[in-house]
Write an enzyme that holds these catalytic residues in place. Structure first.
Site, short mmCIF file in Angstrom:
data_model
loop_
_atom_site.label_atom_id
_atom_site.label_comp_id
_atom_site.label_asym_id
_atom_site.label_seq_id
_atom_site.Cartn_x
_atom_site.Cartn_y
_atom_site.Cartn_z
N LYS A 183 10.25 -7.21 -2.55
CA LYS A 183 11.64 -7.66 -2.49
C LYS A 183 11.94 -8.81 -3.45
O LYS A 183 13.10 -9.11 -3.73
CB LYS A 183 11.98 -8.10 -1.06
CG LYS A 183 12.02 -6.97 -0.05
CD LYS A 183 13.18 -6.03 -0.30
CE LYS A 183 13.36 -5.05 0.84
NZ LYS A 183 14.53 -4.17 0.64
N SER A 238 5.20 -1.34 6.56
CA SER A 238 5.82 -0.31 5.72
C SER A 238 4.78 0.41 4.87
O SER A 238 4.87 1.62 4.65
CB SER A 238 6.90 -0.93 4.84
OG SER A 238 6.37 -1.94 4.00
#
Length: 324
Positions: free
Chosen positions: A31, A254
């Site tokens: 991110k 994830s």
């Protein structure tokens, strides 16, 4: 940004699978790329100036990256998250000086994400001086990966046959897929999502692991560049995370989802197929959740251990939740 860190999982999972590890940059996750691009583009457009304030909805990793950037550049940042955000990410954001708002009540249709977004919309109405970056609709999100992650994958793996990418806001997925399709790369793009996510038309359901899945379809998702979609139950993601940790690879929830989906999908391919998965982050921030026995039992009961020799796992890893 680190774009050349790869781990070969083949000896561990008995599939020819490599991970591109995005957890080694200063913000600790993939991110960081989207965060930096969104802030830079907002500055270039004159939307952020010295002393400005901005807000974003995040399940954790983007919020940490934005907190770091805001602290460095002198902005006031508010992260609107929910009760699934792990405590370590909240403490990291607060350490950088961000304000963290935790939403506990889900929207009846769009879940906790819908409630987070409605909170932000009301905040921006009450104070027009606050900028919402809106990662779900911001083209800077996917463009960050079109310019960085996608080219890095193509350069390192010119003969890649499968690329497995977790789907959250779909910034990484859309950016990488669009780049590879644009240059004519033949890799098959496989989006890996969580059961309970509505991003690709699945039925909404409870989800406990932050980072993947949505209760509201992101505006930037582009199914035209996705060849397959895999939906993986969270219990299988956790089993994979714990298996990999016992082999020396402590990875995030994830990433466990991506590897579990890739493991199942590659079982139908020849042994020497070349596959790559994007590992969004590392596992330290999941020590109080995915790697905590009490947390797992409270949500999933006894989940057992993953064993790559269990040939029938392919049937349980994704069930009938596969499109492609």
């Amino acid at each position: 940004m680190t774009d050349d860190a790869f781990v070969d999982l083949s000896p561990i999972v008995r599939r020819r699978l490599t991970l591109k590890c995005e957890g080694f940059n200063f913000a600790g996750s993939v991110k960081a790329k989207s965060a930096l691009r969104m802030v830079n583009d907002a500055e270039a457009a004159g939307l952020l100036r010295p002393g400005s304030a901005f807000v974003e909805s995040s399940s954790g990793s983007l919020g940490v990256a934005l907190s770091m950037i805001a602290a460095n550049r002198g902005y006031r940042f508010t992260c609107v998250t929910d009760s699934r955000c792990n405590e370590r990410n909240i403490r990291l954001m607060e350490a950088y000086g961000a304000e963290v708002v935790v939403i506990a009540e889900p929207h009846p249709v769009e879940g906790l994400l819908g409630s987070r977004i409605r909170y932000i919309q009301e905040l921006c109405r009450s104070d027009p001086g606050i900028l919402w970056l809106n990662q779900y609709a911001n083209d800077s999100n996917w463009r960050a990966h079109y310019q960085t992650t996608g080219p890095a994958v193509a350069e390192a793996f010119p003969d890649l046959e499968f690329l497995f990418i977790g789907a959250g806001t779909t910034g990484t997925l859309t950016g990488c897929a669009r780049y590879l399709k644009t240059i004519g790369h033949t890799a098959r793009i496989v989006a890996v999502d969580s059961v309970g996510s509505v991003t690709f038309g699945g039925l909404s359901g409870p989800r406990h692991i932050p980072g993947l899945g949505t209760g509201r379809r992101p505006e930037i998702v582009d199914e035209s560049v996705v060849d397959e979609v895999l939906l993986v139950p969270e219990r299988e993601a956790i089993r994979m995370c714990r298996f990999l940790a016992k082999k020396g690879c402590l990875l995030g929830g994830s990433t466990g989802t991506v590897v579990a989906g890739a493991w199942q999908r590659l079982s139908a391919e020849r042994d020497d197929v070349q596959a790559l998965g994007i590992a969004a982050d590392l596992g330290e921030r999941y020590l109080d959740s995915v790697y905590d026995d009490a947390w797992v039992r409270a949500r999933f009961g006894e989940i057992g251990e993953f064993d790559p020799d269990e040939e029938n796992l392919a049937a349980t890893a994704t069930g009938d939740a596969i499109r492609g």
